[in-house]
Design an enzyme around this catalytic site. Structure first.
Site, mmCIF file in Angstrom:
data_model
loop_
_atom_site.group_PDB
_atom_site.id
_atom_site.type_symbol
_atom_site.label_atom_id
_atom_site.label_comp_id
_atom_site.label_asym_id
_atom_site.label_seq_id
_atom_site.Cartn_x
_atom_site.Cartn_y
_atom_site.Cartn_z
ATOM 1 N N ASP A 386 0.829 -1.224 0.000
ATOM 2 C CA ASP A 386 0.000 0.000 0.000
ATOM 3 C C ASP A 386 0.856 1.264 0.000
ATOM 4 O O ASP A 386 0.480 2.265 -0.614
ATOM 5 C CB ASP A 386 -0.878 0.048 1.256
ATOM 6 C CG ASP A 386 -1.851 -1.103 1.321
ATOM 7 O OD1 ASP A 386 -2.095 -1.719 0.277
ATOM 8 O OD2 ASP A 386 -2.353 -1.375 2.427
HETATM 9 P P1 TAP Z 1 1.048 -3.785 3.198
HETATM 10 O O1 TAP Z 1 0.416 -2.884 2.220
HETATM 11 O O2 TAP Z 1 0.222 -4.319 4.301
HETATM 12 O O3 TAP Z 1 1.662 -4.982 2.346
HETATM 13 C C1 TAP Z 1 2.488 -5.917 2.933
HETATM 14 C C2 TAP Z 1 2.907 -6.884 1.852
HETATM 15 O O4 TAP Z 1 3.872 -7.737 2.425
HETATM 16 C C3 TAP Z 1 1.773 -7.749 1.359
HETATM 17 O O5 TAP Z 1 1.404 -7.364 0.062
HETATM 18 C C4 TAP Z 1 2.317 -9.166 1.430
HETATM 19 O O6 TAP Z 1 2.181 -9.785 0.183
HETATM 20 C C5 TAP Z 1 3.784 -8.976 1.759
HETATM 21 N N1 TAP Z 1 4.285 -10.000 2.680
HETATM 22 C C6 TAP Z 1 3.714 -10.483 3.784
HETATM 23 N N2 TAP Z 1 4.492 -11.412 4.336
HETATM 24 C C7 TAP Z 1 5.575 -11.532 3.551
HETATM 25 C C8 TAP Z 1 6.738 -12.326 3.598
HETATM 26 N N3 TAP Z 1 6.945 -13.238 4.557
HETATM 27 N N4 TAP Z 1 7.660 -12.167 2.627
HETATM 28 C C9 TAP Z 1 7.466 -11.266 1.628
HETATM 29 N N5 TAP Z 1 6.385 -10.490 1.539
HETATM 30 C C10 TAP Z 1 5.452 -10.618 2.494
HETATM 31 O O7 TAP Z 1 2.345 -3.161 3.855
HETATM 32 P P2 TAP Z 1 2.913 -1.666 3.853
HETATM 33 O O8 TAP Z 1 3.249 -1.220 2.476
HETATM 34 O O9 TAP Z 1 3.974 -1.670 4.906
HETATM 35 O O10 TAP Z 1 1.692 -0.771 4.301
HETATM 36 C C11 TAP Z 1 1.234 -0.758 5.623
HETATM 37 C C12 TAP Z 1 -0.278 -0.715 5.622
HETATM 38 O O11 TAP Z 1 -0.742 -0.869 6.962
HETATM 39 C C13 TAP Z 1 -0.797 0.612 5.100
HETATM 40 O O12 TAP Z 1 -1.996 0.421 4.408
HETATM 41 C C14 TAP Z 1 -1.047 1.374 6.406
HETATM 42 O O13 TAP Z 1 -2.021 2.384 6.258
HETATM 43 C C15 TAP Z 1 -1.525 0.257 7.290
HETATM 44 N N6 TAP Z 1 -1.388 0.578 8.721
HETATM 45 C C16 TAP Z 1 -0.186 0.943 9.200
HETATM 46 C C17 TAP Z 1 -0.072 1.298 10.524
HETATM 47 C C18 TAP Z 1 1.259 1.751 11.045
HETATM 48 S S1 TAP Z 1 1.267 2.765 12.253
HETATM 49 N N7 TAP Z 1 2.372 1.340 10.495
HETATM 50 C C19 TAP Z 1 -1.171 1.238 11.354
HETATM 51 C C20 TAP Z 1 -2.384 0.804 10.822
HETATM 52 C C21 TAP Z 1 -2.463 0.480 9.493
HETATM 53 P P3 TAP Z 1 2.137 -11.387 0.074
HETATM 54 O O14 TAP Z 1 1.042 -11.851 0.945
HETATM 55 O O15 TAP Z 1 1.892 -11.606 -1.379
HETATM 56 O O16 TAP Z 1 3.479 -11.874 0.491
#
Ligand code: TAP
Length: 459
Positions: A386
């Site tokens: 994301d």
């Molecule tokens: P995300 O958009 O959640 O994407 C994480 C990606 O990691 C997934 O597409 C997944 O794809 C991949 N993944 C998971 N396990 C893996 C592994 N073992 N090896 C390789 N890839 C792996 O992550 P982001 O870009 O860090 O974004 C964070 C999201 O969380 C945002 O939408 C943000 O708004 C939200 N959020 C963040 C926070 C804070 S404070 N950080 C709080 C609430 C919400 P696969 O499954 O295909 O591997």
């Protein structure tokens, strides 16, 4: 100097410690020291409290502390990095619960007919906010620990029901002010617990970290209220610090997600994937091999590593550092671009990479990194999705529209390390995965990075 003055002086030292701790925690370099200073302040405060004249039930207090230490220390030592948000939730929740209990005890101890209304109001505030924080944090913990569904739980007229319980609480507070009976206070606590549960139910699992930060702030306010009730400057200042910093953090997180706090609290984000966010089936992507990507990386001038939640899941922080070091030794300019909400908690990537001893100067915040992205030969996206999704910039109907992103799309080449085409937290497709200059390296990030390290070494 009287004993009372000496105790107040120690409390003042503790307060200074808390403020310095916050200052220290605002930079990764000084965070460890900040933590230590805060803990020392807390130890001083607790120690001085034992010298309070007329302190009773010392055995019970020590017993309670022993139980807290027996549970808290192993929990904090053993917790996995990915489980940190739920631990913060539950620790925060018990803080709120404790504040509510302190307020109730204060109510039981007072002679209501002789107590000014504002004092009773302080107590009731502590009961409501502490109870709400306790119950809300418990549900937040259950969601993140997967003891219940992490999806938003919604039902018809949900907001109306919440508003009704809110109004009931307001009514109960007024009734208790007019007729301060113990029964009403218990009913008020029960209503606050119910409100805590029903407010958190419609919030999706991954929005929960923002909510936890807000509940943290509520706990601070409840503690400050206890401070007014008990005439304790220490509790007032400590509670206000927690309240204010929790509020600031909540705001910073919501800004970084491109959403407002009310949107996070009331929109049941993640319950349904909206039109702009459907995952597209049947499209083709270019998959590559570690050997080919190793060549791309090793002969690049500038490589920007964009870490995300997948880095934490794979626990690949040491391996990514190994790869970065190898590339740097070959003369490649390597740095890490850190999105403020990459991962699932504030500072998630900073903490992970600090654990792997990545030098702080190699970490660039998104705003600092973005102007350089168009000069990068490769954006190596490790488990992020994301936070690099251009839909946030170009698709007004996307649920993440408005969220600032790391401009991986501006690099000459983009390499995604992820296991599948599954979306990230927002549950939406990412156009960048299908881009002309993008290649995919499928697999667990740690395995893939290990292969990349050997492939670069073999060059
Ligand atoms: P995300 O958009 O959640 O994407 C994480 C990606 O990691 C997934 O597409 C997944 O794809 C991949 N993944 C998971 N396990 C893996 C592994 N073992 N090896 C390789 N890839 C792996 O992550 P982001 O870009 O860090 O974004 C964070 C999201 O969380 C945002 O939408 C943000 O708004 C939200 N959020 C963040 C926070 C804070 S404070 N950080 C709080 C609430 C919400 P696969 O499954 O295909 O591997």
């Amino acid at each position: 100097m009287s004993r009372g003055t000496a105790i107040e002086l120690v409390y003042l030292l503790a307060i200074i410690g808390f403020i310095l701790a916050l200052k220290g925690l605002s930079s990764p370099r000084r965070a460890r020291l900040g933590n230590l200073v805060g803990a020392t302040g807390m130890a001083l405060a607790i120690g001085a409290t034992f010298f309070q004249p007329g302190l009773r039930h010392i055995g019970l207090i020590v017993g309670g502390m022993a139980v807290g230490v027996a549970i808290g220390v192993p929990a904090a030592r053993l917790v996995r990095m990915t489980a940190m948000p739920q631990m913060v939730a539950i620790f925060n929740g018990v803080g709120g619960g404790a504040a509510a209990l302190v307020s109730i005890t204060a109510f039981l101890a007072l002679d209501a007919s002789l107590t000014p209304t504002y004092k009773i109001l302080e107590i009731l505030f502590g009961v409501v906010v502490g109870g709400l924080s306790f119950a809300g944090s418990a549900v937040a913990f259950a969601k993140l620990q997967e003891l219940m569904t992490g999806r938003p739980v919604t039902y018809p007229a949900q907001q109306a029901v919440n508003a009704l319980v809110g109004a009931l609480i307001l009514g109960l507070v007024l009734a208790t002010l007019v007729n301060p009976t113990t029964v009403l206070v218990w009913v008020l606590l029960a209503a606050a617990l119910v409100l805590g549960v029903i407010i958190v139910l419609p919030i999706g699992g991954a929005d929960v970290p923002v909510l936890i930060s807000l509940l943290n702030s509520f706990t601070g306010l409840a503690v400050a209220a206890s401070g007014f009730t008990l005439d304790s400057n220490l509790l007032i200042v400590a509670g206000t610090l927690v309240g204010a910093s929790g509020m600031l953090l909540t705001r910073m997180m919501s800004v970084a997600m491109g959403r407002s706090v009310p949107n996070i609290l009331f929109s049941a984000f993640g319950a349904v994937v909206t039109a702009g966010g459907q995952v597209t089936e049947g499209r083709t992507v270019r998959a590559s091999t570690p050997e080919d990507v190793a060549v791309l990386l090793a002969y690049a001038r500038k490589v920007v590593i964009v870490p995300g939640y997948g880095l934490a899941v794979a626990q690949a922080q040491h391996t990514v550092r190994e790869l970065a070091d190898l590339l740097a030794a070959r003369g490649v300019d390597v740095f890490y671009a850190i999105h403020p909400v990459a991962g699932r908690m504030p500072g998630h990537m900073n903490v992970l990479l600090a654990e792997a001893n990545v030098p702080y100067e190699k970490l660039k915040e998104m705003d600092e990194a973005n102007p350089e992205m168009d000069t990068a030969d490769v954006a190596l996206v490790v488990g992020a999705n994301d936070t690099v999704n251009p839909a946030a910039l170009n698709s007004p109907d996307s649920p993440i529209y408005g969220m600032p992103i790391v401009r991986a799309d501006q690099a000459a080449n983009v390499v995604f390390l992820k296991r599948s085409m599954r979306p990230g937290f927002a549950g939406i497709d990412n156009e960048l995965l299908y881009g002309d200059k993008t290649v995919m390296l499928f697999g667990d990030a740690k395995d893939t990075l290990t292969k990349l390290v050997s492939a670069v070494e073999d060059l």
